[in-house]
Motif scaffolding. Structure first.
Motif, mmCIF file in Angstrom:
data_model
loop_
_atom_site.group_PDB
_atom_site.id
_atom_site.type_symbol
_atom_site.label_atom_id
_atom_site.label_comp_id
_atom_site.label_asym_id
_atom_site.label_seq_id
_atom_site.Cartn_x
_atom_site.Cartn_y
_atom_site.Cartn_z
ATOM 1 N N VAL A 195 -75.840 -36.868 -7.353
ATOM 2 C CA VAL A 195 -74.994 -36.625 -6.177
ATOM 3 C C VAL A 195 -74.323 -35.264 -6.333
ATOM 4 C CG1 VAL A 195 -74.486 -39.034 -5.566
ATOM 5 C CG2 VAL A 195 -73.012 -37.837 -7.209
ATOM 6 N N GLN A 196 -73.839 -34.762 -5.207
ATOM 7 C CA GLN A 196 -73.020 -33.560 -5.236
ATOM 8 C C GLN A 196 -71.634 -33.936 -5.766
ATOM 9 O OE1 GLN A 196 -73.585 -31.118 -1.545
ATOM 10 N NE2 GLN A 196 -74.375 -33.055 -0.793
ATOM 11 N N ALA A 197 -70.860 -32.911 -6.121
ATOM 12 C CA ALA A 197 -69.544 -33.173 -6.721
ATOM 13 C C ALA A 197 -68.542 -33.589 -5.641
ATOM 14 C CB ALA A 197 -69.066 -31.924 -7.443
ATOM 15 N N SER A 198 -68.666 -34.818 -5.179
ATOM 16 C CA SER A 198 -67.787 -35.334 -4.122
ATOM 17 C C SER A 198 -67.378 -36.754 -4.504
ATOM 18 C CB SER A 198 -68.557 -35.344 -2.791
ATOM 19 O OG SER A 198 -68.143 -36.389 -1.945
ATOM 20 N N GLN A 199 -66.074 -37.004 -4.448
ATOM 21 C CA GLN A 199 -65.570 -38.355 -4.784
ATOM 22 C C GLN A 199 -66.206 -39.400 -3.871
ATOM 23 O OE1 GLN A 199 -63.495 -39.063 -7.191
ATOM 24 N NE2 GLN A 199 -62.825 -37.006 -7.756
ATOM 25 N N VAL A 200 -66.301 -39.046 -2.594
ATOM 26 C CA VAL A 200 -66.843 -40.003 -1.624
ATOM 27 C C VAL A 200 -68.289 -40.355 -1.971
ATOM 28 C CG1 VAL A 200 -67.638 -40.194 0.779
ATOM 29 C CG2 VAL A 200 -65.294 -39.490 0.295
ATOM 30 N N LEU A 201 -69.076 -39.335 -2.355
ATOM 31 C CA LEU A 201 -70.485 -39.619 -2.667
ATOM 32 C C LEU A 201 -70.600 -40.456 -3.935
ATOM 33 C CD1 LEU A 201 -72.149 -36.235 -1.630
ATOM 34 C CD2 LEU A 201 -71.946 -38.367 -0.324
ATOM 35 N N GLY A 202 -69.692 -40.204 -4.891
ATOM 36 C CA GLY A 202 -69.668 -41.035 -6.097
ATOM 37 C C GLY A 202 -69.357 -42.481 -5.746
ATOM 38 N N GLU A 203 -68.331 -42.677 -4.905
ATOM 39 C CA GLU A 203 -67.946 -44.031 -4.474
ATOM 40 C C GLU A 203 -69.088 -44.716 -3.724
ATOM 41 O OE1 GLU A 203 -65.427 -46.006 -5.129
ATOM 42 O OE2 GLU A 203 -64.963 -44.391 -6.535
ATOM 43 N N GLN A 204 -69.767 -43.930 -2.930
ATOM 44 C CA GLN A 204 -70.876 -44.484 -2.136
ATOM 45 C C GLN A 204 -71.933 -45.099 -3.056
ATOM 46 O OE1 GLN A 204 -73.122 -42.113 1.149
ATOM 47 N NE2 GLN A 204 -74.183 -41.713 -0.767
ATOM 48 N N MET A 205 -72.274 -44.380 -4.126
ATOM 49 C CA MET A 205 -73.309 -44.891 -5.031
ATOM 50 C C MET A 205 -72.792 -46.096 -5.818
ATOM 51 S SD MET A 205 -75.892 -43.422 -4.215
ATOM 52 C CE MET A 205 -76.327 -42.017 -3.205
ATOM 53 N N ARG A 206 -71.525 -46.026 -6.216
ATOM 54 C CA ARG A 206 -70.953 -47.179 -6.949
ATOM 55 C C ARG A 206 -70.934 -48.422 -6.061
ATOM 56 N NH1 ARG A 206 -68.293 -43.131 -10.126
ATOM 57 N NH2 ARG A 206 -66.894 -42.602 -8.423
ATOM 58 N N ALA A 207 -70.647 -48.233 -4.778
ATOM 59 C CA ALA A 207 -70.609 -49.386 -3.861
ATOM 60 C C ALA A 207 -71.968 -50.083 -3.787
ATOM 61 C CB ALA A 207 -70.174 -48.929 -2.467
ATOM 62 N N LEU A 208 -73.029 -49.334 -4.116
ATOM 63 C CA LEU A 208 -74.377 -49.920 -4.071
ATOM 64 C C LEU A 208 -74.839 -50.381 -5.451
ATOM 65 C CD1 LEU A 208 -75.972 -47.290 -1.670
ATOM 66 C CD2 LEU A 208 -75.487 -49.690 -1.136
ATOM 67 N N GLY A 209 -73.940 -50.302 -6.429
ATOM 68 C CA GLY A 209 -74.301 -50.738 -7.781
ATOM 69 C C GLY A 209 -75.089 -49.696 -8.557
ATOM 70 N N ALA A 210 -75.128 -48.445 -8.044
ATOM 71 C CA ALA A 210 -75.845 -47.362 -8.740
ATOM 72 C C ALA A 210 -74.846 -46.517 -9.528
ATOM 73 C CB ALA A 210 -76.563 -46.497 -7.720
ATOM 74 N N HIS A 211 -75.361 -45.646 -10.414
ATOM 75 C CA HIS A 211 -74.501 -44.754 -11.197
ATOM 76 C C HIS A 211 -74.641 -43.340 -10.648
ATOM 77 C CE1 HIS A 211 -74.257 -48.056 -13.939
ATOM 78 N NE2 HIS A 211 -75.561 -48.033 -14.130
ATOM 79 N N PRO A 212 -73.563 -42.798 -10.077
ATOM 80 C CA PRO A 212 -73.667 -41.419 -9.583
ATOM 81 C C PRO A 212 -73.680 -40.429 -10.745
ATOM 82 C CG PRO A 212 -71.430 -42.275 -9.273
ATOM 83 C CD PRO A 212 -72.235 -43.408 -9.837
ATOM 84 N N VAL A 213 -74.551 -39.444 -10.686
ATOM 85 C CA VAL A 213 -74.585 -38.379 -11.694
ATOM 86 C C VAL A 213 -74.415 -37.060 -10.944
ATOM 87 C CG1 VAL A 213 -75.948 -37.264 -13.509
ATOM 88 C CG2 VAL A 213 -76.197 -39.728 -13.108
ATOM 89 N N VAL A 214 -73.289 -36.392 -11.212
ATOM 90 C CA VAL A 214 -73.018 -35.132 -10.506
ATOM 91 C C VAL A 214 -73.812 -34.009 -11.168
ATOM 92 C CG1 VAL A 214 -71.247 -33.414 -9.956
ATOM 93 C CG2 VAL A 214 -70.717 -35.856 -9.768
ATOM 94 N N LEU A 215 -74.632 -33.342 -10.378
ATOM 95 C CA LEU A 215 -75.430 -32.214 -10.903
ATOM 96 C C LEU A 215 -75.466 -31.110 -9.857
ATOM 97 C CD1 LEU A 215 -78.605 -33.978 -12.341
ATOM 98 C CD2 LEU A 215 -76.867 -32.759 -13.665
ATOM 99 N N PRO A 216 -75.491 -29.846 -10.309
ATOM 100 C CA PRO A 216 -75.716 -28.764 -9.344
ATOM 101 C C PRO A 216 -77.073 -28.938 -8.674
ATOM 102 C CG PRO A 216 -75.085 -27.884 -11.497
ATOM 103 C CD PRO A 216 -75.325 -29.352 -11.683
ATOM 104 N N PHE A 217 -77.155 -28.460 -7.450
ATOM 105 C CA PHE A 217 -78.404 -28.592 -6.689
ATOM 106 C C PHE A 217 -79.573 -27.991 -7.463
ATOM 107 C CE2 PHE A 217 -81.207 -27.134 -3.133
ATOM 108 C CZ PHE A 217 -81.513 -28.383 -2.640
#
Ligand code: LMR
Length: 340
Positions: free
Chosen positions: A179-201
């Motif tokens: 995911v991009q470095a966004s709290q919302v995108l991190g939360e979005q993945m957690r809500a689906l039971g996935a692990h967000p990994v922040v990485l540059p494009f």
């Protein structure tokens, strides 16, 4: 398109201003110093952002008679999205077009409202926000962080890719998703039971190839131009979130320009943004058509019930944003969306 009418009027006025100033001030400008404007971004030229930047460069070169030079650095070739804002602050680049998701990390979390899943049904709804009072207010908030916001640009809606189809919330469980470095995108993945990994494009392709991450979310033009189809054989058309950009500069650079140069750059940018926004939907459609023909890649459309299940799972992310960043902003955005 109605959103472009004000900006073309503005452009016409600015062109007059530039012409008038050029006529009146020609002797004073004769010895005007050259201007270098380095414009760095992270995507390929064949995307809405890449095309917008090329159009901007051409317009400035044509109208500035070569005195204002725009150097384009696509594909993270000068700065990546993890260091470009710092480079802007340090004066090592003059213009950027980060995705709206990246301004939260820069200290303006209100921009993450654009990351909220299933907030916008289409680009017309997005434009009611970005091209109106709410969008103007958001660009003004960037000044808090010594960033000057110049305008918004669309890419499109993100689709999910992985090594299997992602039809139900269960399909996401345990996946490491870039995911991009966004709290919302991190939360979005957690809500689906996935692990967000922040990485540059610019590191996404390598991370998918090496198995550091299993999945990603991208609009079709980015998925195609980054060559991700060779690594992610399933693209599920979730259409779950918007990806767009703000073109920004540093106030120090902006104020260093003469009034005439600033008008010229601003005018060229308004036209280039209108061009990019016009292209966004067509490039999205073209990319999807190419992806449909790509050997080894399968596209999965979601049915209404599948989409609804995903939306239900993601609803707490929207509510959480209201609590943590601002229920007022969320209400303003929803009102703007509904105002069309
Ligand atoms: C991403 O990091 O996925 C996007 O912001 C890239 C871009 O600029 O389109």
């Amino acid at each position: 398109m109605s959103v472009e009418r004000p900006s073309s009027l503005l452009c016409a006025r600015r062109r007059l201003l530039v012409a008038a100033c050029a006529a009146v001030g020609a002797p004073a400008l004769a010895g005007a110093p050259p201007v270098l404007l380095r414009f760095s971004h992270v995507v390929a030229p064949d995307t809405p952002k890449g095309q917008m930047a090329l159009r901007f460069q051409a317009l400035v070169h044509q109208r500035g008679g070569g005195r204002i030079r725009v150097e384009l650095y696509p594909d993270s070739s000068l700065w990546g999205d993890d260091d470009e804002m710092e480079a802007l602050r340090l004066g090592a680049v003059e213009m950027l077009a980060p995705s709206l998701s990246k301004f939260g990390m820069a200290g303006v979390p209100e921009f993450e409202v654009f990351d909220l899943p299933y907030l916008f049904a289409d680009l017309a709804q997005v434009r009611r926000v970005t091209q109106g009072a709410v969008g103007r207010g958001l660009l003004e908030r960037l000044a808090r962080q010594q960033i000057r916001g110049l305008g918004f640009l669309d890419n499109g809606f993100k689709q999910m890719s992985a090594r299997h189809a992602l039809r139900t919330p269960d399909d996401y469980r345990g996946l490491r998703v870039r995911v991009q470095a966004s709290q919302v995108l991190g939360e979005q993945m957690r809500a689906l039971g996935a692990h967000p990994v922040v990485l540059p494009f610019g590191e996404t392709q390598r991370a998918l190839a090496s198995g550091v991450v299993d999945a990603a979310e991208n609009p079709p033009s980015n998925f195609l131009t980054q060559g991700l189809a060779a690594l992610q054989p399933h693209l599920t058309l979730t259409q779950h979130g918007y990806l767009g950009y703000a073109v920004v500069t540093h106030p120090r650079f902006w104020e260093s320009l003469s009034r005439v140069d600033r008008a010229l750059v601003d005018d060229a940018l308004a036209e280039a943004l209108a061009h990019g926004n016009r292209l966004a939907e067509a490039l999205d459609r073209q990319a999807l058509a190419t992806l449909r023909q790509t050997p080894g890649l399968r596209l999965h459309a979601l049915g209404a019930a599948e989409r609804e299940a995903l939306r239900r799972h993601l609803r707490p992310v929207v509510d959480g944003f209201g609590r943590s960043v601002g229920a007022g902003l969320l209400r303003d955005v929803q009102r703007a969306i509904g105002s069309g």
